[in-house]
Scaffold this motif. Sequence first.
Motif, PDB file in Angstrom:
ATOM      1  N   PRO A  98       0.826  -1.232   0.000  1.00 20.61           N
ATOM      2  CA  PRO A  98       0.000   0.000   0.000  1.00 20.61           C
ATOM      3  C   PRO A  98       0.847   1.265   0.000  1.00 20.61           C
ATOM      4  O   PRO A  98       0.474   2.267  -0.623  1.00 20.61           O
ATOM      5  CB  PRO A  98      -0.816  -0.134   1.292  1.00 20.61           C
ATOM      6  CG  PRO A  98      -0.839  -1.590   1.599  1.00 20.61           C
ATOM      7  CD  PRO A  98       0.454  -2.141   1.110  1.00 20.61           C
ATOM      8  N   GLU A  99       2.006   1.232   0.691  1.00 19.57           N
ATOM      9  CA  GLU A  99       2.864   2.420   0.737  1.00 19.57           C
ATOM     10  C   GLU A  99       3.387   2.793  -0.646  1.00 19.57           C
ATOM     11  O   GLU A  99       3.561   3.986  -0.947  1.00 19.57           O
ATOM     12  CB  GLU A  99       4.032   2.164   1.693  1.00 19.57           C
ATOM     13  CG  GLU A  99       3.643   2.022   3.167  1.00 19.57           C
ATOM     14  CD  GLU A  99       2.999   0.699   3.492  1.00 19.57           C
ATOM     15  OE1 GLU A  99       2.392   0.578   4.567  1.00 19.57           O
ATOM     16  OE2 GLU A  99       3.098  -0.229   2.648  1.00 19.57           O
ATOM     17  N   GLU A 100       3.623   1.784  -1.481  1.00 23.58           N
ATOM     18  CA  GLU A 100       4.110   2.066  -2.837  1.00 23.58           C
ATOM     19  C   GLU A 100       3.014   2.693  -3.690  1.00 23.58           C
ATOM     20  O   GLU A 100       3.266   3.613  -4.473  1.00 23.58           O
ATOM     21  CB  GLU A 100       4.625   0.779  -3.466  1.00 23.58           C
ATOM     22  CG  GLU A 100       5.867   0.228  -2.781  1.00 23.58           C
ATOM     23  CD  GLU A 100       6.294  -1.111  -3.351  1.00 23.58           C
ATOM     24  OE1 GLU A 100       7.448  -1.219  -3.807  1.00 23.58           O
ATOM     25  OE2 GLU A 100       5.468  -2.032  -3.356  1.00 23.58           O
ATOM     26  N   TRP A 101       1.793   2.173  -3.543  1.00 24.92           N
ATOM     27  CA  TRP A 101       0.676   2.802  -4.254  1.00 24.92           C
ATOM     28  C   TRP A 101       0.483   4.248  -3.782  1.00 24.92           C
ATOM     29  O   TRP A 101       0.229   5.142  -4.600  1.00 24.92           O
ATOM     30  CB  TRP A 101      -0.605   2.000  -4.020  1.00 24.92           C
ATOM     31  CG  TRP A 101      -0.632   0.691  -4.741  1.00 24.92           C
ATOM     32  CD1 TRP A 101      -0.132  -0.486  -4.304  1.00 24.92           C
ATOM     33  CD2 TRP A 101      -1.201   0.424  -6.024  1.00 24.92           C
ATOM     34  NE1 TRP A 101      -0.339  -1.481  -5.224  1.00 24.92           N
ATOM     35  CE2 TRP A 101      -1.000  -0.955  -6.295  1.00 24.92           C
ATOM     36  CE3 TRP A 101      -1.860   1.206  -6.972  1.00 24.92           C
ATOM     37  CZ2 TRP A 101      -1.427  -1.556  -7.470  1.00 24.92           C
ATOM     38  CZ3 TRP A 101      -2.300   0.602  -8.151  1.00 24.92           C
ATOM     39  CH2 TRP A 101      -2.081  -0.755  -8.392  1.00 24.92           C
ATOM     40  N   ALA A 102       0.600   4.457  -2.483  1.00 22.50           N
ATOM     41  CA  ALA A 102       0.451   5.812  -1.945  1.00 22.50           C
ATOM     42  C   ALA A 102       1.543   6.726  -2.484  1.00 22.50           C
ATOM     43  O   ALA A 102       1.276   7.900  -2.832  1.00 22.50           O
ATOM     44  CB  ALA A 102       0.504   5.757  -0.416  1.00 22.50           C
ATOM     45  N   THR A 162      -8.227   4.841  -7.710  1.00 19.89           N
ATOM     46  CA  THR A 162      -9.362   3.932  -7.927  1.00 19.89           C
ATOM     47  C   THR A 162      -8.888   2.480  -8.045  1.00 19.89           C
ATOM     48  O   THR A 162      -9.483   1.558  -7.466  1.00 19.89           O
ATOM     49  CB  THR A 162     -10.126   4.337  -9.192  1.00 19.89           C
ATOM     50  OG1 THR A 162     -10.583   5.687  -9.056  1.00 19.89           O
ATOM     51  CG2 THR A 162     -11.319   3.420  -9.424  1.00 19.89           C
ATOM     52  N   GLU A 163      -7.810   2.292  -8.784  1.00 23.59           N
ATOM     53  CA  GLU A 163      -7.277   0.941  -8.938  1.00 23.59           C
ATOM     54  C   GLU A 163      -6.770   0.389  -7.606  1.00 23.59           C
ATOM     55  O   GLU A 163      -6.995  -0.783  -7.276  1.00 23.59           O
ATOM     56  CB  GLU A 163      -6.140   0.950  -9.965  1.00 23.59           C
ATOM     57  CG  GLU A 163      -5.588  -0.447 -10.261  1.00 23.59           C
ATOM     58  CD  GLU A 163      -4.495  -0.422 -11.310  1.00 23.59           C
ATOM     59  OE1 GLU A 163      -3.912  -1.495 -11.571  1.00 23.59           O
ATOM     60  OE2 GLU A 163      -4.218   0.677 -11.854  1.00 23.59           O
ATOM     61  N   ALA A 164      -6.091   1.258  -6.827  1.00 27.80           N
ATOM     62  CA  ALA A 164      -5.596   0.813  -5.519  1.00 27.80           C
ATOM     63  C   ALA A 164      -6.742   0.439  -4.595  1.00 27.80           C
ATOM     64  O   ALA A 164      -6.653  -0.520  -3.816  1.00 27.80           O
ATOM     65  CB  ALA A 164      -4.740   1.911  -4.896  1.00 27.80           C
ATOM     66  N   ALA A 165      -7.843   1.189  -4.672  1.00 24.33           N
ATOM     67  CA  ALA A 165      -9.007   0.868  -3.843  1.00 24.33           C
ATOM     68  C   ALA A 165      -9.582  -0.500  -4.206  1.00 24.33           C
ATOM     69  O   ALA A 165     -10.071  -1.234  -3.332  1.00 24.33           O
ATOM     70  CB  ALA A 165     -10.068   1.962  -3.999  1.00 24.33           C
ATOM     71  N   GLU A 166      -9.523  -0.850  -5.493  1.00 22.21           N
ATOM     72  CA  GLU A 166      -9.993  -2.165  -5.916  1.00 22.21           C
ATOM     73  C   GLU A 166      -9.037  -3.269  -5.442  1.00 22.21           C
ATOM     74  O   GLU A 166      -9.471  -4.336  -5.003  1.00 22.21           O
ATOM     75  CB  GLU A 166     -10.113  -2.212  -7.442  1.00 22.21           C
ATOM     76  CG  GLU A 166     -11.125  -1.251  -8.023  1.00 22.21           C
ATOM     77  CD  GLU A 166     -12.547  -1.631  -7.678  1.00 22.21           C
ATOM     78  OE1 GLU A 166     -12.779  -2.804  -7.354  1.00 22.21           O
ATOM     79  OE2 GLU A 166     -13.418  -0.752  -7.735  1.00 22.21           O
ATOM     80  N   VAL A 167      -7.742  -2.989  -5.545  1.00 21.48           N
ATOM     81  CA  VAL A 167      -6.751  -3.991  -5.156  1.00 21.48           C
ATOM     82  C   VAL A 167      -6.846  -4.307  -3.674  1.00 21.48           C
ATOM     83  O   VAL A 167      -6.767  -5.474  -3.258  1.00 21.48           O
ATOM     84  CB  VAL A 167      -5.334  -3.510  -5.526  1.00 21.48           C
ATOM     85  CG1 VAL A 167      -4.273  -4.446  -4.933  1.00 21.48           C
ATOM     86  CG2 VAL A 167      -5.174  -3.434  -7.038  1.00 21.48           C
ATOM     87  N   PHE A 168      -7.021  -3.271  -2.856  1.00 17.82           N
ATOM     88  CA  PHE A 168      -7.001  -3.456  -1.407  1.00 17.82           C
ATOM     89  C   PHE A 168      -8.403  -3.439  -0.795  1.00 17.82           C
ATOM     90  O   PHE A 168      -8.559  -3.139   0.394  1.00 17.82           O
ATOM     91  CB  PHE A 168      -6.137  -2.380  -0.751  1.00 17.82           C
ATOM     92  CG  PHE A 168      -4.699  -2.426  -1.170  1.00 17.82           C
ATOM     93  CD1 PHE A 168      -3.889  -3.477  -0.784  1.00 17.82           C
ATOM     94  CD2 PHE A 168      -4.160  -1.437  -1.985  1.00 17.82           C
ATOM     95  CE1 PHE A 168      -2.556  -3.542  -1.187  1.00 17.82           C
ATOM     96  CE2 PHE A 168      -2.844  -1.489  -2.387  1.00 17.82           C
ATOM     97  CZ  PHE A 168      -2.033  -2.538  -1.983  1.00 17.82           C
ATOM     98  N   ALA A 169      -9.406  -3.771  -1.601  1.00 12.72           N
ATOM     99  CA  ALA A 169     -10.771  -3.826  -1.078  1.00 12.72           C
ATOM    100  C   ALA A 169     -10.841  -4.841   0.058  1.00 12.72           C
ATOM    101  O   ALA A 169     -10.375  -5.964  -0.046  1.00 12.72           O
ATOM    102  CB  ALA A 169     -11.733  -4.216  -2.190  1.00 12.72           C
TER     103      ALA A 169
END
Length: 407
Positions: free
Chosen positions: A357-361, A381-388
């Motif tokens: 998650p830190e890398e996406w952030a 949006t993509e990160a929210a889907e990945v870490f749903a």
Amino acid sequence: MLFWIVSTLLAIAVAGLLALALLRARGQGEPPAAYDLRVYRDQLREVDRDLARGVIDPADADRIRTEVSRRILAADAQLQEQTGGGRQRGPGVVLLAAGLAVALVLGGALLYRGLGAPGYADLPRQLRIEQAEYVRLNRPDQAEAEADMPERTPSQADPQYAELMDQLRATVADRPDDLQGHVLLAQNEAAMGNFAAAWRAQAEVIRIRGEDALPQDYAELAEMMILAAGGYVSPEAERALGQALRRDGRNPVARYYWGLLLQQIGRPDLAFSTWDGLLGESRPDAPWREPIEARMPELARLAGVTWEPRAPIVQQPGPSQSDIDAASELSDEDRMSMVRGMVEGLSDRLATQGGAPEEWARLIQALGVLGETDRAEAIWTEAAEVFAGDAAALATVTAAAEQAGLK
């Protein structure tokens, strides 16, 4: 039954040949007395020749014939004794031959019973493939699989949380086309263990999104279906996995469950190749790595191949101190080009290999600094889907989106 008859007859035939060779072994070779007889007869003929040439006189010839004849009689008696005894086999030889026959027949049967599959028909490769396809086409559907599941004990959720869930269900029921509502409902039903309700809400998410549905949407739908069926991949879940893989052939969640499907229908060869490729592209902390590695040795044995654990992908490190020092000496334009190159590299790696998650952030913040807000919002949006379903990860990327000025 035919197999046992043929194999038993073959074992008896082999045992008979070995026993016969053993019983005849002592009869092979010429007895010493037979050789002596040939020598004495040659001596008699030699006496006649010497007498004819006049080398010896008749009296000496008679004396020599008498002596040689006496020796012939003794050798003949000895030969009769030797050949007669050779035909009489001792009890030890007979018992050894019988034991060898029994050991071959019964030992072979017992060995096959332990290592083989008695009563199991021959299964050539093409027949196994056809059987796997038959199983795939005739296996139970999702409804049957869920009906066979034991009744689930309701989870003891926090009363306030349970009340909020009731409100969410009611709201979504009143708003059938509310995308965000169905997304939240699917995530929270899954978090509560209500996977049957979760996959139905996720199916509504895909319906609302239509052609814009993401590969991850279908992968999550399949995963919820599989969890609702206790790990069984139903035809409906298979179709969802197929949609995910058609949109993104490298989606790791879909590939993991596709390998599970192949294993369940009897195609360990294809399951092995699917999971082996996935392991080669997975990070050390990938959630599917441990269950795959636990099953790979048996899959490799069934597939008839050898397998060695793959070294996991090591995350690429960030810029070193020397990179930072070098960047400080660049012009603003060159420094900006360097930053963009690093951002593109991070973006490509997250798209292909995933990341923390830190890398996406970090990527969202970097795009915000570069002024690429539309792209930053798409990454968010993509990160929210990945870490749903992962509240901590969602909080991390959401905080980064806020810092980047996204709404």
